[in-house]
Motif scaffolding. Structure first.
Motif, PDB file in Angstrom:
ATOM      1  N   LYS A 167       0.866  -1.190   0.000  1.00  0.00           N
ATOM      2  CA  LYS A 167       0.000   0.000   0.000  1.00  0.00           C
ATOM      3  C   LYS A 167       0.898   1.233   0.000  1.00  0.00           C
ATOM      4  N   GLY A 168       0.245   2.387   0.015  1.00  0.00           N
ATOM      5  CA  GLY A 168       1.029   3.617   0.066  1.00  0.00           C
ATOM      6  C   GLY A 168       1.474   4.047  -1.311  1.00  0.00           C
ATOM      7  N   ARG A 169       2.221   5.135  -1.340  1.00  0.00           N
ATOM      8  CA  ARG A 169       2.530   5.753  -2.624  1.00  0.00           C
ATOM      9  C   ARG A 169       3.488   4.932  -3.482  1.00  0.00           C
ATOM     10  N   MET A 170       4.260   4.013  -2.869  1.00  0.00           N
ATOM     11  CA  MET A 170       5.180   3.217  -3.681  1.00  0.00           C
ATOM     12  C   MET A 170       4.449   2.124  -4.450  1.00  0.00           C
ATOM     13  N   ARG A 221       4.229  -4.415   3.663  1.00  0.00           N
ATOM     14  CA  ARG A 221       4.585  -3.018   3.920  1.00  0.00           C
ATOM     15  C   ARG A 221       6.075  -2.855   3.653  1.00  0.00           C
ATOM     16  N   PRO A 222       6.487  -1.673   3.134  1.00  0.00           N
ATOM     17  CA  PRO A 222       7.894  -1.501   2.747  1.00  0.00           C
ATOM     18  C   PRO A 222       8.897  -1.924   3.825  1.00  0.00           C
ATOM     19  N   LYS A 223       8.634  -1.526   5.091  1.00  0.00           N
ATOM     20  CA  LYS A 223       9.607  -1.880   6.130  1.00  0.00           C
ATOM     21  C   LYS A 223       9.675  -3.398   6.333  1.00  0.00           C
ATOM     22  N   GLY A 252      11.777   2.051  -1.048  1.00  0.00           N
ATOM     23  CA  GLY A 252      12.528   3.303  -1.131  1.00  0.00           C
ATOM     24  C   GLY A 252      13.903   3.111  -0.508  1.00  0.00           C
ATOM     25  N   ASP A 263      15.344   5.035   1.439  1.00  0.00           N
ATOM     26  CA  ASP A 263      15.250   5.420   2.858  1.00  0.00           C
ATOM     27  C   ASP A 263      14.864   4.205   3.716  1.00  0.00           C
ATOM     28  N   THR A 264      13.887   3.435   3.247  1.00  0.00           N
ATOM     29  CA  THR A 264      13.415   2.266   3.994  1.00  0.00           C
ATOM     30  C   THR A 264      14.506   1.194   4.036  1.00  0.00           C
ATOM     31  N   GLY A 285       9.322   7.723  -6.518  1.00  0.00           N
ATOM     32  CA  GLY A 285       9.457   7.775  -5.050  1.00  0.00           C
ATOM     33  C   GLY A 285      10.563   8.722  -4.613  1.00  0.00           C
ATOM     34  N   ASP A 286      10.830   9.753  -5.432  1.00  0.00           N
ATOM     35  CA  ASP A 286      11.910  10.676  -5.074  1.00  0.00           C
ATOM     36  C   ASP A 286      11.561  11.469  -3.829  1.00  0.00           C
ATOM     37  N   CYS A 287      12.439  11.462  -2.880  1.00  0.00           N
ATOM     38  CA  CYS A 287      12.276  12.291  -1.685  1.00  0.00           C
ATOM     39  C   CYS A 287      13.626  12.336  -0.973  1.00  0.00           C
ATOM     40  N   LEU A 322      10.770  12.605   5.857  1.00  0.00           N
ATOM     41  CA  LEU A 322      10.894  12.653   4.403  1.00  0.00           C
ATOM     42  C   LEU A 322      10.281  13.946   3.871  1.00  0.00           C
ATOM     43  N   SER A 334       9.378  15.846   0.107  1.00  0.00           N
ATOM     44  CA  SER A 334       9.373  15.698  -1.349  1.00  0.00           C
ATOM     45  C   SER A 334       9.150  17.071  -1.963  1.00  0.00           C
ATOM     46  N   SER A 394      16.500   9.832  -1.617  1.00  0.00           N
ATOM     47  CA  SER A 394      15.922   8.511  -1.809  1.00  0.00           C
ATOM     48  C   SER A 394      15.084   8.420  -3.076  1.00  0.00           C
TER      49      SER A 394
HETATM   50  N1  LIG Z   1       6.312  12.778   0.164  1.00  0.00           N
HETATM   51  C1  LIG Z   1       6.853  11.777  -0.513  1.00  0.00           C
HETATM   52  N2  LIG Z   1       7.059  11.874  -1.810  1.00  0.00           N
HETATM   53  C2  LIG Z   1       7.577  10.852  -2.526  1.00  0.00           C
HETATM   54  N3  LIG Z   1       7.945   9.685  -1.990  1.00  0.00           N
HETATM   55  C3  LIG Z   1       7.773   9.542  -0.713  1.00  0.00           C
HETATM   56  C4  LIG Z   1       7.214  10.573   0.094  1.00  0.00           C
HETATM   57  N4  LIG Z   1       7.112  10.128   1.319  1.00  0.00           N
HETATM   58  C5  LIG Z   1       7.579   8.887   1.255  1.00  0.00           C
HETATM   59  N5  LIG Z   1       7.999   8.533   0.057  1.00  0.00           N
HETATM   60  C6  LIG Z   1       8.583   7.260  -0.396  1.00  0.00           C
HETATM   61  O1  LIG Z   1       7.559   6.305  -0.380  1.00  0.00           O
HETATM   62  C7  LIG Z   1       7.880   5.290   0.565  1.00  0.00           C
HETATM   63  C8  LIG Z   1       6.621   4.764   1.201  1.00  0.00           C
HETATM   64  O2  LIG Z   1       5.955   5.820   1.830  1.00  0.00           O
HETATM   65  P1  LIG Z   1       4.472   5.660   2.322  1.00  0.00           P
HETATM   66  O3  LIG Z   1       4.079   6.933   2.951  1.00  0.00           O
HETATM   67  O4  LIG Z   1       3.636   5.135   1.233  1.00  0.00           O
HETATM   68  O5  LIG Z   1       4.576   4.500   3.363  1.00  0.00           O
HETATM   69  P2  LIG Z   1       5.134   4.586   4.826  1.00  0.00           P
HETATM   70  O6  LIG Z   1       4.935   5.971   5.371  1.00  0.00           O
HETATM   71  O7  LIG Z   1       6.533   4.034   4.830  1.00  0.00           O
HETATM   72  O8  LIG Z   1       4.242   3.501   5.463  1.00  0.00           O
HETATM   73  P3  LIG Z   1       3.191   3.733   6.602  1.00  0.00           P
HETATM   74  O9  LIG Z   1       2.334   4.878   6.161  1.00  0.00           O
HETATM   75  O10 LIG Z   1       2.496   2.424   6.611  1.00  0.00           O
HETATM   76  O11 LIG Z   1       4.026   4.007   7.817  1.00  0.00           O
HETATM   77  C9  LIG Z   1       8.862   5.950   1.523  1.00  0.00           C
HETATM   78  O12 LIG Z   1       9.680   5.023   2.169  1.00  0.00           O
HETATM   79  C10 LIG Z   1       9.651   6.822   0.576  1.00  0.00           C
HETATM   80  O13 LIG Z   1      10.635   6.071  -0.093  1.00  0.00           O
END
Ligand SMILES: Nc1ncnc2c1ncn2[C@@H]1O[C@H](COP(=O)(O)OP(=O)(O)OP(=O)(O)O)[C@@H](O)[C@H]1O
Ligand SMILES: O=P(O)(O)OC[C@H]1O[C@H](OP(=O)(O)OP(=O)(O)O)[C@H](O)[C@@H]1O
Ligand SMILES: [Mg+2]
Length: 411
Positions: A85-88, A127-129, A146, A148-149, A170-172, A251, A253, A274
Motif C-alpha cells: 500500500k502507500g505511494r510506492m 509493507r515496505p519496512k 525506497g 530510505d526504507t 518515489g523521489d524524496c 521525508l 518531497s 531517496s
Molecule cells: N512525500 C513523498 N514523496 C515521494 N515519496 C515519498 C514521500 N514520502 C515517502 N515517500 C517514499 O515512499 C515510501 C513509502 O511511503 P508511504 O508513505 O507510502 O509509506 P510509509 O509511510 O513508509 O508507510 P506507513 O504509512 O504504513 O508508515 C517511503 O519510504 C519513501 O521512499
C-alpha cells in the motif's frame, strides 16, 4: 482427505498466507493438493500450506513424493516483495507493467500474486519496512522499496545488496527541519543548530522522527552531542508547534508539508536522498541459480526500459551521394550522433525504369529535451520528412549493473 473437501476450506480461509509456521510431519493430509501444479491451484505450495495450517489442518509439503517441511532454505520459488500500500505501491506496479511484467493479484487483500511472464516467481505484497525485514530474515529474495526504507530497516546489513539504485520514482529526501520562528529564526545550517547554547545534557535538542536508526547515527556522525529522539508514525510536522519537539527528521518531497507547518530545512541537514530501489538478499543470489536468473531478467527489463525513458527515435530522409557523405553531414551536428552514431540506409526509388538511390534514411535516438534542437539541426543539413516516435526499450549488449553485481558477489 480428498482435494474436493480441502479446496473449499482453503478458499474460504480468512488468514492471509504469511511465513510458514513450523509444520507437523505427519499425516500428510494435504499431499494431494500440494502436489498439484501451481497454476491449477492458483496458489503456491507454501501459500496453501500456510492457509491450511492456519485453519488448523495438518500439512506437509510433498516434493517428488517425499514428505518435507516447507523450510525457507529449501523452497524452490523465488520471492519478490512489493509494497502492499502507500505511494510506492501503484508506481511499482506501473514500472513492472511498463517492463511487460503484469502482476496478477486477484484482489487488493490477497497478499500473494504471480507474474505470468516469469515462472517460478512469487510476488508477496508487504509493507515496505517488512519487505526489508523479510529480506534480512531470508523470507524474501528480492524486493522493491525506497532507499530510505532500505537504509533504515536494513540497518547497514551486509546481507543485502542493491541491484538497481534508481528506479525513477518515489523521489524524496530524509531531512532535518526546524521552526522558522522563535529561537530558530536565524539558524540556517546544521552547524548553527549544533552551536546553539540551548542544548545541554539536561536539556537536549528534541528531535521527532520515525527514523530511529538513521537519525541518531546522522547526529553522532555530525558531532551533535546533546540530542534526544522521540518517535511517532506520522504527522511529525505538528510536533514542534505542539511543543513536543524542537526539530523533526522526516521525508520531504515537494516541501509543502514543511511550509504549511512553518518549518524549514537547513544546510547540511539532508541525511539521504531517496528513490525506489531493487534490493536482493546476497545469500539467495550466491546460493541459488534460479534467483540469479530471475534477478538478471528483472534487472535487464528495468535497465532497458529506464534507459529508453526520455529518449525518442527520429527518422529523417536526406539527399546525398553516398551513405558516408550523409554520415559526415549528420555527425557534423552536435545533437545528432545518437547513442552509437546514426544508422544510415539507402532509400531505393524507381526513375525512368531504373532503381536509383537519391535519398538516405537516417535513424537516431535523441533525448526528449533535445528534440526541437535536433530537428532544427537535421533541417540545416537537408533533412526532410522527420518522423518522431517514442522508444520503449534500449537493450545494450551487456547489462552494466549485472556485471557490477557479479563482481560484488565474487561470482
Ligand atoms: N512525500 C513523498 N514523496 C515521494 N515519496 C515519498 C514521500 N514520502 C515517502 N515517500 C517514499 O515512499 C515510501 C513509502 O511511503 P508511504 O508513505 O507510502 O509509506 P510509509 O509511510 O513508509 O508507510 P506507513 O504509512 O504504513 O508508515 C517511503 O519510504 C519513501 O521512499
Ligand atoms: O514534502 P511533501 O511533498 O509535502 O511530502 C512530505 C510528507 O510526505 C510524507 O508523509 P505521508 O504523506 O507519507 O504521510 P505519513 O506521515 O502518514 O506517512 C512525509 O512523512 C511528509 O510528511
Ligand atoms: Mg508515509
Amino acid at each position: 482427505m480428498s482435494l474436493s473437501r480441502l479446496l473449499p476450506n482453503f478458499q474460504q480461509c480468512p488468514y492471509p498466507p504469511l511465513s510458514p509456521p513450523p509444520l507437523p510431519s505427519s499425516p500428510p493430509v494435504s499431499a494431494e493438493l500440494l502436489l498439484l501444479p501451481r497454476r491449477r491451484v492458483g496458489y503456491t505450495r507454501t501459500a496453501v500450506a500456510c492457509c491450511l495450517s492456519a485453519a488448523g489442518q495438518q500439512v506437509v509439503a510433498v516434493v517428488n513424493g517425499t514428505p518435507e517441511s516447507v523450510a525457507v532454505t529449501e523452497r524452490k520459488e523465488v520471492r519478490l516483495g512489493l509494497p502492499s500500500k502507500g505511494r510506492m505501491s501503484s508506481d511499482t506496479l506501473d514500472l513492472l507493467r511498463d517492463c511487460q511484467l503484469s502482476v496478477k493479484q486477484v484482489n487488493p487483500r490477497q497478499y500473494v500474486a504471480e507474474i505470468p511472464q516469469i515462472s517460478n516467481l512469487e510476488v508477496w505484497f508487504q509493507r515496505p519496512k517488512d519487505i526489508v525485514r523479510k529480506l534480512v530474515s531470508g523470507d524474501l529474495d528480492l524486493g522493491i522499496v525506497g532507499f530510505d526504507t532500505y537504509s533504515e530497516y536494513g540497518l547497514g546489513s551486509e546481507d543485502l545488496v542493491i541491484v538497481h539504485e534508481a528506479l525513477g520514482y518515489g523521489d524524496c529526501r530524509l531531512s532535518i527541519a526546524i521552526p522558522k520562528y522563535g529561537i530558530f529564526e536565524n539558524v540556517n545550517s546544521l552547524k548553527e543548530l549544533a552551536q546553539m547554547p540551548q542544548w545541554t545534557p539536561e536539556k537536549p535538542l528534541r528531535v521527532a522522527t520515525g527514523f530511529t536508526h538513521l537519525g541518531p547515527k546522522f547526529m553522532k556522525d555530525n558531532g551533535l552531542m546533546h540530542v534526544a529522539f522521540s518517535t511517532a508514525d506520522g504527522a511529525l510536522e505538528a510536533a514542534p508547534a505542539m511543543g513536543i519537539a524542537d526539530a523533526i527528521l522526516d521525508l520531504v518531497s515537494s516541501g509543502t508539508t514543511l511550509k504549511e507547518n512553518n518549518l524549514k530545512e537547513i544546510e547540511g541537514g539532508v541525511v539521504l536522498n531517496s528513490q525506489a530501489v531493487l534490493v536482493a538478499r546476497k545469500e539467495s543470489l550466491i546460493q541459488r541459480q534460479e534467483v540469479r536468473n530471475i534477478t538478471k531478467e528483472v534487472l535487464e527489463r528495468f535497465e532497458a526500459h529506464l534507459r529508453a525513458v526520455g529518449q525518442l527515435t527520429v527518422v529523417a530522409n536526406m539527399r546525398g551521394s553516398s551513405a558516408e557523405e550523409v554520415a559526415e553531414r549528420v555527425l557534423s551536428q552536435p545533437s545528432l550522433s545518437g547513442l552509437q552514431g546514426p544508422t544510415i540506409s539507402p532509400v531505393y526509388c524507381k526513375r525512368n525504369g531504373e532503381v536509383v538511390v537519391d535519398y538516405y534514411a537516417i535513424v537516431i535516438c535523441v533525448p526528449k529535451k533535445a528534440l526541437y534542437e535536433s530537428v532544427q539541426q537535421l533541417r540545416q543539413i537537408g533533412g526532410s520528412g522527420v518522423l518522431v516516435s517514442p522508444l520503449t526499450y534500449i537493450f545494450e549488449e551487456v547489462t552494466p549493473r549485472w556485471q557490477e553485481l557479479l563482481l560484488k558477489l565474487n561470482l
